[in-house]
Design a protein around this motif. Sequence first.
Motif, PDB file in Angstrom:
ATOM      1  N   UNK A 105       0.617   4.922  14.529  1.00  0.00           N
ATOM      2  CA  UNK A 105       0.538   3.750  13.656  1.00  0.00           C
ATOM      3  C   UNK A 105      -0.398   2.720  14.283  1.00  0.00           C
ATOM      4  N   UNK A 106      -1.311   2.195  13.489  1.00  0.00           N
ATOM      5  CA  UNK A 106      -2.269   1.218  13.997  1.00  0.00           C
ATOM      6  C   UNK A 106      -2.398   0.041  13.030  1.00  0.00           C
ATOM      7  N   UNK A 107      -1.296  -0.286  12.395  1.00  0.00           N
ATOM      8  CA  UNK A 107      -1.291  -1.373  11.407  1.00  0.00           C
ATOM      9  C   UNK A 107      -1.345  -2.729  12.114  1.00  0.00           C
ATOM     10  N   UNK A 108      -2.157  -3.608  11.576  1.00  0.00           N
ATOM     11  CA  UNK A 108      -2.269  -4.962  12.101  1.00  0.00           C
ATOM     12  C   UNK A 108      -1.423  -5.895  11.240  1.00  0.00           C
ATOM     13  N   UNK A 109      -0.631  -6.725  11.864  1.00  0.00           N
ATOM     14  CA  UNK A 109       0.212  -7.670  11.118  1.00  0.00           C
ATOM     15  C   UNK A 109      -0.645  -8.543  10.209  1.00  0.00           C
ATOM     16  N   UNK A 110      -0.194  -8.690   9.000  1.00  0.00           N
ATOM     17  CA  UNK A 110      -0.891  -9.520   8.038  1.00  0.00           C
ATOM     18  C   UNK A 110      -1.806  -8.757   7.105  1.00  0.00           C
ATOM     19  N   UNK A 111      -2.130  -7.515   7.446  1.00  0.00           N
ATOM     20  CA  UNK A 111      -2.970  -6.710   6.549  1.00  0.00           C
ATOM     21  C   UNK A 111      -2.152  -6.241   5.348  1.00  0.00           C
ATOM     22  N   UNK A 165     -12.477  11.614  19.109  1.00  0.00           N
ATOM     23  CA  UNK A 165     -12.993  10.844  17.990  1.00  0.00           C
ATOM     24  C   UNK A 165     -11.819  10.524  17.066  1.00  0.00           C
ATOM     25  N   UNK A 166     -12.033   9.638  16.100  1.00  0.00           N
ATOM     26  CA  UNK A 166     -10.911   9.110  15.323  1.00  0.00           C
ATOM     27  C   UNK A 166     -11.285   8.962  13.850  1.00  0.00           C
ATOM     28  N   UNK A 167     -10.273   8.873  13.032  1.00  0.00           N
ATOM     29  CA  UNK A 167     -10.474   8.449  11.643  1.00  0.00           C
ATOM     30  C   UNK A 167      -9.176   7.798  11.143  1.00  0.00           C
ATOM     31  N   UNK A 168      -9.305   6.895  10.165  1.00  0.00           N
ATOM     32  CA  UNK A 168      -8.122   6.165   9.692  1.00  0.00           C
ATOM     33  C   UNK A 168      -7.544   6.750   8.402  1.00  0.00           C
ATOM     34  N   UNK A 169      -6.273   6.578   8.255  1.00  0.00           N
ATOM     35  CA  UNK A 169      -5.573   6.851   6.988  1.00  0.00           C
ATOM     36  C   UNK A 169      -4.929   5.525   6.568  1.00  0.00           C
ATOM     37  N   UNK A 170      -5.382   5.000   5.453  1.00  0.00           N
ATOM     38  CA  UNK A 170      -4.837   3.721   4.946  1.00  0.00           C
ATOM     39  C   UNK A 170      -3.895   3.993   3.781  1.00  0.00           C
ATOM     40  N   UNK A 171      -2.792   3.262   3.745  1.00  0.00           N
ATOM     41  CA  UNK A 171      -1.780   3.480   2.702  1.00  0.00           C
ATOM     42  C   UNK A 171      -1.133   2.142   2.334  1.00  0.00           C
ATOM     43  N   UNK A 172      -0.651   2.019   1.121  1.00  0.00           N
ATOM     44  CA  UNK A 172       0.017   0.767   0.715  1.00  0.00           C
ATOM     45  C   UNK A 172       1.428   0.687   1.299  1.00  0.00           C
ATOM     46  N   UNK A 173       1.777  -0.501   1.727  1.00  0.00           N
ATOM     47  CA  UNK A 173       3.118  -0.711   2.280  1.00  0.00           C
ATOM     48  C   UNK A 173       4.077  -0.979   1.130  1.00  0.00           C
ATOM     49  N   UNK A 174       5.228  -0.364   1.196  1.00  0.00           N
ATOM     50  CA  UNK A 174       6.226  -0.538   0.144  1.00  0.00           C
ATOM     51  C   UNK A 174       6.938  -1.881   0.316  1.00  0.00           C
ATOM     52  N   UNK A 175       6.590  -2.819  -0.553  1.00  0.00           N
ATOM     53  CA  UNK A 175       7.214  -4.142  -0.517  1.00  0.00           C
ATOM     54  C   UNK A 175       8.008  -4.415  -1.797  1.00  0.00           C
ATOM     55  N   UNK A 176       8.294  -3.357  -2.505  1.00  0.00           N
ATOM     56  CA  UNK A 176       8.969  -3.514  -3.798  1.00  0.00           C
ATOM     57  C   UNK A 176      10.463  -3.779  -3.653  1.00  0.00           C
ATOM     58  N   UNK A 177      11.003  -3.451  -2.525  1.00  0.00           N
ATOM     59  CA  UNK A 177      12.439  -3.592  -2.346  1.00  0.00           C
ATOM     60  C   UNK A 177      13.198  -2.360  -2.772  1.00  0.00           C
TER      61      UNK A 177
END
Length: 229
Positions: A105-111, A165-177
């Motif tokens: 996990x490499x998520x930055x707070x606030x993103x 070497x690296x690559x990112x996987x971006x995904x939406x965070x579930x904030x729906x409750x």
Amino acid sequence: MRVHRLTFAALAVAAGLSLTACQNDNAGTGQSDPSSPSTVSSSGGGSDSGSSDQGGAKNSAGTSSATNSGTTSSGGTGTAAGTGSNANAKVGKCRTDELEITAKDNTIDGDPDGTVVVTLTNHSGRNCTISGYAGVDLKTNAGSLSAKRTGQQAGSAILKNGKSTYFPVNYPVNKSGGSGVRITGLVVTPPDETKSVTLNWPGAATLPVTDGSGSPVKVGPVGSAGQGG
């Protein structure tokens, strides 16, 4: 009578000298004759001039030094050519079995989105080329979900042995409750490969439920670390 005897003696001496001279001339002619034994012996000893036509095997007894020198030179040339060939050979592609693949996990707070970075480490013992996009699928309780490419330009690079070497996987965070879609695994297929590796998913546990209009998960090209990389 004494005068006649001296004359005859002088004639005999002159004849003897003339015969000796003829014999010496014949001897010199014999030395220059190609069929004479002395000429054959001289030819047999001339390994430097005859080695290219005669070969080293025929004169090995008399030309071991020259033969060894030639062999060393030939062997050295072959080695140099082989080294040059290896150095100029095309570097092969990185294969799945040659890569150690991990994810964190490499998520930055606030993103607004979460980020998982996938690391590819070359442990093949050789350099290899890698470029483009890896295949990424998320295993969920609702089925498999394929990540969509970001469209970012993909470069080509040589991945040296032991390097990563690296690559990112971006995904939406579930904030729906709500419970959302639960992620159970991450499947990675390196670029230009068909063999996949299944990893534990290190990101948020769930994805928000969508209307199915498109994949909410994005994958960047190899070589881009993504957020926080």
